[in-house]
Design a protein around this motif. Structure first.
Motif, mmCIF file in Angstrom:
data_model
loop_
_atom_site.group_PDB
_atom_site.id
_atom_site.type_symbol
_atom_site.label_atom_id
_atom_site.label_comp_id
_atom_site.label_asym_id
_atom_site.label_seq_id
_atom_site.Cartn_x
_atom_site.Cartn_y
_atom_site.Cartn_z
ATOM 1 N N ASN A 255 0.626 -0.612 0.249
ATOM 2 C CA ASN A 255 0.015 -0.067 0.098
ATOM 3 C C ASN A 255 0.383 1.506 -0.034
ATOM 4 O OD1 ASN A 255 -1.908 -0.827 -0.290
ATOM 5 N ND2 ASN A 255 -2.117 -1.485 2.561
ATOM 6 N N LYS A 256 2.123 1.075 0.694
ATOM 7 C CA LYS A 256 2.844 2.248 0.743
ATOM 8 C C LYS A 256 3.780 2.976 -0.774
ATOM 9 C CE LYS A 256 4.568 5.986 3.286
ATOM 10 N NZ LYS A 256 4.120 6.502 4.485
ATOM 11 N N GLU A 257 4.085 1.432 -1.148
ATOM 12 C CA GLU A 257 4.085 1.895 -2.649
ATOM 13 C C GLU A 257 3.306 1.810 -3.204
ATOM 14 O OE1 GLU A 257 5.837 -1.814 -3.628
ATOM 15 O OE2 GLU A 257 7.863 -1.673 -2.812
ATOM 16 N N ALA A 258 2.238 1.379 -3.582
ATOM 17 C CA ALA A 258 1.072 2.301 -4.546
ATOM 18 C C ALA A 258 1.160 3.657 -4.130
ATOM 19 C CB ALA A 258 0.087 1.898 -4.352
ATOM 20 N N SER A 259 0.757 4.146 -2.183
ATOM 21 C CA SER A 259 1.188 5.761 -2.764
ATOM 22 C C SER A 259 1.822 6.514 -2.818
ATOM 23 C CB SER A 259 0.844 5.594 -0.889
ATOM 24 O OG SER A 259 0.646 7.416 -0.658
ATOM 25 N N VAL A 260 3.273 5.682 -3.196
ATOM 26 C CA VAL A 260 4.382 6.597 -3.480
ATOM 27 C C VAL A 260 4.878 6.658 -5.221
ATOM 28 C CG1 VAL A 260 7.042 6.691 -3.464
ATOM 29 C CG2 VAL A 260 5.881 6.114 -1.525
ATOM 30 N N ASN A 261 4.086 5.146 -5.373
ATOM 31 C CA ASN A 261 4.113 5.206 -7.411
ATOM 32 C C ASN A 261 3.138 6.716 -7.792
ATOM 33 O OD1 ASN A 261 5.798 3.775 -7.496
ATOM 34 N ND2 ASN A 261 4.249 1.759 -7.515
ATOM 35 N N GLU A 262 1.974 6.526 -6.574
ATOM 36 C CA GLU A 262 0.722 7.632 -6.849
ATOM 37 C C GLU A 262 0.931 9.360 -6.993
ATOM 38 O OE1 GLU A 262 -3.316 9.034 -5.600
ATOM 39 O OE2 GLU A 262 -2.701 7.764 -4.790
ATOM 40 N N LEU A 263 2.396 9.193 -5.931
ATOM 41 C CA LEU A 263 2.960 10.669 -5.533
ATOM 42 C C LEU A 263 3.911 11.338 -7.048
ATOM 43 C CD1 LEU A 263 3.242 10.894 -1.735
ATOM 44 C CD2 LEU A 263 1.600 12.441 -2.942
ATOM 45 N N TYR A 264 4.695 10.054 -6.906
ATOM 46 C CA TYR A 264 5.535 9.957 -8.228
ATOM 47 C C TYR A 264 4.814 10.417 -9.577
ATOM 48 C CZ TYR A 264 8.599 8.559 -12.130
ATOM 49 O OH TYR A 264 9.323 9.194 -12.891
ATOM 50 N N GLU B 163 8.575 16.809 -3.830
ATOM 51 C CA GLU B 163 9.595 17.191 -1.939
ATOM 52 C C GLU B 163 8.720 15.851 -1.381
ATOM 53 O OE1 GLU B 163 8.880 21.370 -0.297
ATOM 54 O OE2 GLU B 163 11.408 21.158 -1.724
ATOM 55 N N LYS B 164 6.959 16.215 -1.168
ATOM 56 C CA LYS B 164 6.086 15.315 -0.664
ATOM 57 C C LYS B 164 6.261 13.740 -1.274
ATOM 58 C CE LYS B 164 1.642 14.422 0.047
ATOM 59 N NZ LYS B 164 -0.089 15.108 -0.017
ATOM 60 N N HIS B 165 7.063 13.528 -2.717
ATOM 61 C CA HIS B 165 7.089 12.455 -2.520
ATOM 62 C C HIS B 165 8.184 11.996 -2.632
ATOM 63 C CE1 HIS B 165 9.543 10.104 -5.779
ATOM 64 N NE2 HIS B 165 8.232 8.618 -5.405
ATOM 65 N N ASP B 166 9.296 12.212 -2.315
ATOM 66 C CA ASP B 166 10.882 12.438 -2.273
ATOM 67 C C ASP B 166 10.713 11.199 -0.285
ATOM 68 O OD1 ASP B 166 11.932 12.382 -4.760
ATOM 69 O OD2 ASP B 166 12.588 13.725 -3.732
ATOM 70 N N ALA B 167 9.894 12.231 0.345
ATOM 71 C CA ALA B 167 9.021 12.647 1.704
ATOM 72 C C ALA B 167 8.960 11.070 1.821
ATOM 73 C CB ALA B 167 8.629 13.295 2.390
ATOM 74 N N GLU B 168 7.761 10.498 1.391
ATOM 75 C CA GLU B 168 7.190 9.561 1.315
ATOM 76 C C GLU B 168 8.123 7.832 0.717
ATOM 77 O OE1 GLU B 168 4.274 8.284 2.533
ATOM 78 O OE2 GLU B 168 4.302 10.308 2.988
ATOM 79 N N LEU B 169 8.801 8.374 -0.037
ATOM 80 C CA LEU B 169 10.087 7.220 -0.730
ATOM 81 C C LEU B 169 11.274 6.946 0.440
ATOM 82 C CD1 LEU B 169 10.870 6.146 -3.132
ATOM 83 C CD2 LEU B 169 12.537 6.852 -3.451
ATOM 84 N N THR B 170 11.555 7.598 1.387
ATOM 85 C CA THR B 170 12.129 7.825 2.072
ATOM 86 C C THR B 170 11.911 7.036 3.112
ATOM 87 O OG1 THR B 170 13.234 9.846 1.252
ATOM 88 C CG2 THR B 170 13.722 8.701 4.002
ATOM 89 N N ALA B 171 9.940 7.102 3.595
ATOM 90 C CA ALA B 171 9.017 6.528 4.782
ATOM 91 C C ALA B 171 9.062 4.831 3.752
ATOM 92 C CB ALA B 171 7.742 7.394 4.923
ATOM 93 N N LEU B 172 9.516 4.959 3.014
ATOM 94 C CA LEU B 172 8.735 3.418 1.753
ATOM 95 C C LEU B 172 10.117 2.548 2.588
ATOM 96 C CD1 LEU B 172 7.139 1.780 0.256
ATOM 97 C CD2 LEU B 172 8.283 2.862 -1.234
ATOM 98 N N GLN B 173 11.540 3.416 1.932
ATOM 99 C CA GLN B 173 12.465 2.894 2.492
ATOM 100 C C GLN B 173 12.693 1.771 4.550
ATOM 101 O OE1 GLN B 173 14.298 1.330 -0.116
ATOM 102 N NE2 GLN B 173 12.594 2.580 -1.778
ATOM 103 N N ALA B 174 12.193 2.901 4.853
ATOM 104 C CA ALA B 174 12.405 2.562 6.016
ATOM 105 C C ALA B 174 11.142 1.606 6.886
ATOM 106 C CB ALA B 174 12.413 3.909 6.744
ATOM 107 N N LEU B 175 10.062 1.823 5.335
ATOM 108 C CA LEU B 175 9.300 0.431 6.636
ATOM 109 C C LEU B 175 9.674 -0.665 6.229
ATOM 110 C CD1 LEU B 175 6.060 0.463 7.450
ATOM 111 C CD2 LEU B 175 5.137 0.717 5.276
ATOM 112 N N LYS B 176 9.849 -0.221 4.614
ATOM 113 C CA LYS B 176 10.490 -2.096 3.965
ATOM 114 C C LYS B 176 11.268 -2.287 4.720
ATOM 115 C CE LYS B 176 9.347 -1.106 -1.180
ATOM 116 N NZ LYS B 176 9.859 -0.968 -2.198
#
Length: 366
Positions: free
Chosen positions: A165-174, A201-214
């Motif tokens: 779900n987090k990846e889908a959210s990041v892809n949507e921001l991308y 910036e919002k996408h990059d922040a969510e991408l960082t959060a995604l990496q941490a979540l993974k």
């Protein structure tokens, strides 16, 4: 010598048989041989049956011999107590309890030998039952671990879905900031303006959060998978611990039950064979004509019975005569004046002693 041994096995009176013809001795030797070989078969059957219980050859042979001696003694007793009376129906009635006992003995003897004869078939039945018990045991043990494993799997699926779900959210921001840069959405201005930077910036922040979540969820999943592996090892250990009980499911009762699951006709014929062997001495005595041995034995028994009755009658006459004499003697003594005076004197002394004792007791109370 062998004939004397078999005559002993028949339970016949050897002193009487000595006075009979050789044919009579041969008849009882044949009956005794049947009793002896029935005991031998009982020893073999008992030894095998006990071997399935104790699993030691020495103990099985020892107790099998004791069992054979017991059967020998019972058969010898059964045969020796059947008397020829001249009436066939009376003889059958006399032998009926012994025939019932012979049927019971035949069942006890035939079962162990049936188990030995049909050993391969019984082993096949036991193998199928062991396989069924193994599967049932695994299913039963699995019920203890299935809820925990299902909970761990659900937790792992939840962590994986969280990452998806987090990846889908990041892809949507991308897609959003790319469309802003291309002028397809948002301000619909081509180029990387302030709105584009904000969305990037919002996408990059969510991408960082995604990496941490993974990373975090991967560690949690590894821990949960380790717990599942531990539960699997515990399950395998429990199965290995209980399997010897199933492997040892081949005792006497299990084999008897497995024998009952086989076709009944072969076992029934084996039972009939041993029943014929066990009852053959009794049937031989019932069917045999009344011979010299039976006549001489009946003569001895009737002579002894007559002597006992005579002795009893003589004792009854003696007791009655002695009682009459005693009554007459005491009647004569009762009429003597000297005896009357003596008893009168003693009665007076006794009454005086009672009066003195009563006086002393009353005085002590007062």
């Amino acid at each position: 010598m062998l004939q004397r041994f078999f005559i002993f096995c028949s339970g016949a009176d050897t002193d009487i048989l000595k006075e009979c013809s050789p044919g009579e001795r041969t008849k009882y030797a044949g009956i005794g041989a049947t009793v002896f070989f029935t005991a031998v078969m009982a020893t073999i059957a008992g030894s095998y049956a006990l071997y399935t219980v104790f699993d030691t050859l020495f103990s099985a042979i020892f107790f099998g011999i004791i069992w054979g001696l017991l059967i020998f003694n019972l058969d010898r007793f059964i045969v020796s107590t059947i008397k020829k009376r001249g009436n066939f129906f009376d003889e059958i009635l006399q032998a009926s309890p012994r025939i019932v006992l012979a049927i019971i003995i035949a069942i006890v003897i035939s079962k162990p030998l049936e188990m030995k004869i049909f050993e391969k078939e019984i082993n096949q039945v036991l193998l199928q039952e062991k396989n069924d018990l193994t599967l049932a045991n695994k299913d039963q043990l699995a019920l203890q671990y299935t809820p925990s494993l299902q909970a761990l799997e659900a937790e792992i699926d939840g962590l994986k879905n969280e990452v998806i779900n987090k990846e889908a959210s990041v892809n949507e921001l991308y897609d959003t900031y790319i469309a802003e840069a291309e002028g397809r959405k948002g301000t619909e201005r081509l180029g990387k303006g302030p709105v584009y930077k904000e969305k990037r910036e919002k996408h990059d922040a969510e991408l960082t959060a995604l990496q941490a979540l993974k990373v975090m969820n991967a560690e949690k999943i590894s821990g949960l998978e380790a717990q599942m592996a531990t539960l699997a090892l515990e399950y395998d250990a429990k199965v290995a611990e209980t399997q010897p009980v199933i492997d040892g499911f081949d005792g006497l009762m299990a084999r008897v039950n497995a024998l009952d699951k086989l076709p009944w006709l072969p076992s029934f014929f084996i039972f009939l064979l041993f029943l014929a062997i066990e009852t053959s001495p009794i049937i031989a005595k019932l069917l045999a004509p009344k011979g010299a041995y039976d006549l001489k034995l009946e003569e001895q028994e009737s002579a002894l019975k007559s002597w006992v009755v005579q002795q009893k009658l003589q004792r009854d006459v003696l007791v009655a005569t002695d009682r009459n004499i005693n009554n007459k003697v005491y009647a004569d003594i009762a009429e003597e004046q000297e005896l009357y005076d003596y008893k009168r004197k003693k009665a007076r002394e006794l009454m005086q002693l009672q009066a003195d004792s009563f006086y002393k007791k009353q005085k002590s109370i007062l």
